[in-house]
Motif scaffolding. Structure first.
Motif, PDB file in Angstrom:
ATOM      1  N   VAL A 215      37.637  -6.498 104.935  1.00  0.00           N
ATOM      2  CA  VAL A 215      36.185  -6.637 105.091  1.00  0.00           C
ATOM      3  C   VAL A 215      35.457  -5.702 104.126  1.00  0.00           C
TER       4      VAL A 215
ATOM      5  N   ALA B 197      35.100  -7.579 100.875  1.00  0.00           N
ATOM      6  CA  ALA B 197      34.433  -8.884 100.934  1.00  0.00           C
ATOM      7  C   ALA B 197      33.090  -8.835 100.200  1.00  0.00           C
TER       8      ALA B 197
ATOM      9  N   GLU C 106      40.588 -13.274 106.065  1.00  0.00           N
ATOM     10  CA  GLU C 106      40.992 -13.725 104.727  1.00  0.00           C
ATOM     11  C   GLU C 106      40.382 -15.084 104.398  1.00  0.00           C
TER      12      GLU C 106
ATOM     13  N   SER D  59      36.694 -14.479 103.696  1.00  0.00           N
ATOM     14  CA  SER D  59      36.496 -13.789 102.418  1.00  0.00           C
ATOM     15  C   SER D  59      36.683 -14.723 101.229  1.00  0.00           C
ATOM     16  N   SER D  60      37.623 -15.649 101.338  1.00  0.00           N
ATOM     17  CA  SER D  60      37.937 -16.517 100.207  1.00  0.00           C
ATOM     18  C   SER D  60      37.062 -17.766 100.140  1.00  0.00           C
TER      19      SER D  60
END
Length: 269
Positions: free
Chosen positions: A109, A112, A192, A195-196
């Motif tokens: 995080v 991010a 994840e 974030s992606s």
């Protein structure tokens, strides 16, 4: 060979049959209206009394997600905690947590592009959000100060929900972990994915889980009619009359055959 003569039907039989059908039909319609008025009066008395019983407490709790005036204090406390630490744990040790996985979550995080927060929550169908993890996340993110933020909620079974504001991730797949994952491993996978995923700005500054004023949308709406507004429908009266016609027809036919039998017995004597 003698031929039989057709037996004429006494007009009085018709009159009696019609009266029987009409009486039972009208009576059935009036009776159905009486039951409606009685039930309506009982419902009005109950709602106006304000009394609480076990059933009403259960109903209020299990339908908490439809309440727009929910108590925000729980969500404000979680948001305040997340402002200090991006990972929040409910006060009950219900989760399978690995310290190294929590460390990976904090690192993820921190890297991010937009703020991401994780809340491990104990949920129940009887809590004030009906256990809906998306709604819980939406209510928490509403209380966050960040203009752009995402809150990932995780329950004790590893199921996840997301609430966003300021940005939206339209292409993000449904969040899920593996069956044998710990809750912290599921949360890491969820972070994840968040974030992606590509983000889009929202004109309203809130996600699809909010209205334009930033209020979490109701998961479902209360469609119950106020008992004061209930009216006896024409359909109810017609249904009662139809039942009366069917019953009255049987009564009329029965009376006709009884009269015939009595007349025959009298003639034989």
């Amino acid at each position: 060979m003698a031929t039989g003569t057709a037996r004429s039907i006494n007009p009085l039989d018709w009159v009696i049959a019609v009266i029987a059908v009409a009486a039972v039909s009208i009576g059935a319609a009036l009776l159905s209206g009486h039951f409606f008025d009685q039930t309506k009066a009982e419902r009005i008395e109950t709602i106006d009394s304000g009394r609480i019983d076990v059933d009403s407490i259960f109903t209020d709790r299990i339908e908490g997600a439809i309440d727009p005036d929910y108590d925000p204090s729980r969500y404000q406390a979680i948001a305040k905690s997340l402002a200090q630490d991006p990972v929040y744990f409910d006060g009950y040790p219900e989760f399978e947590i690995e310290d190294d996985e929590i460390a990976e979550i904090r690192a993820a995080v921190a890297d991010a592009d937009t703020p991401i927060y994780v809340a491990f929550l104990n949920t129940s169908d009887l809590d004030d959000a009906d256990g809906d993890l998306d709604l819980l996340a939406a209510r928490i993110v509403t209380e966050m100060d960040d203009a752009e933020a995402a809150v990932l909620t995780v329950d004790a079974s590893g199921i996840m929900g997301v609430g966003e504001k300021g940005v939206y991730r339209p292409q993000m797949a449904h969040l899920s972990g593996e069956f044998d994952d710990t809750e912290s491993r599921s949360a890491l996978k969820g972070v994840e994915q968040l974030s992606s995923a590509e983000t889009e700005d929202l004109a309203s500054s809130y996600s699809y889980k909010h209205d334009d004023n930033g209020n979490p949308l109701l998961v479902k709406r209360d469609t119950a009619t106020d008992p004061h507004d209930l009216e006896y429908s024409t359909g109810g009266a017609v249904a009662g009359a139809v039942v009366g016609i069917l019953v009255g027809g049987g009564v009329g036919a029965g009376i006709h055959f009884i009269r015939r039998a009595l007349k025959k017995r009298t003639a034989d004597q």
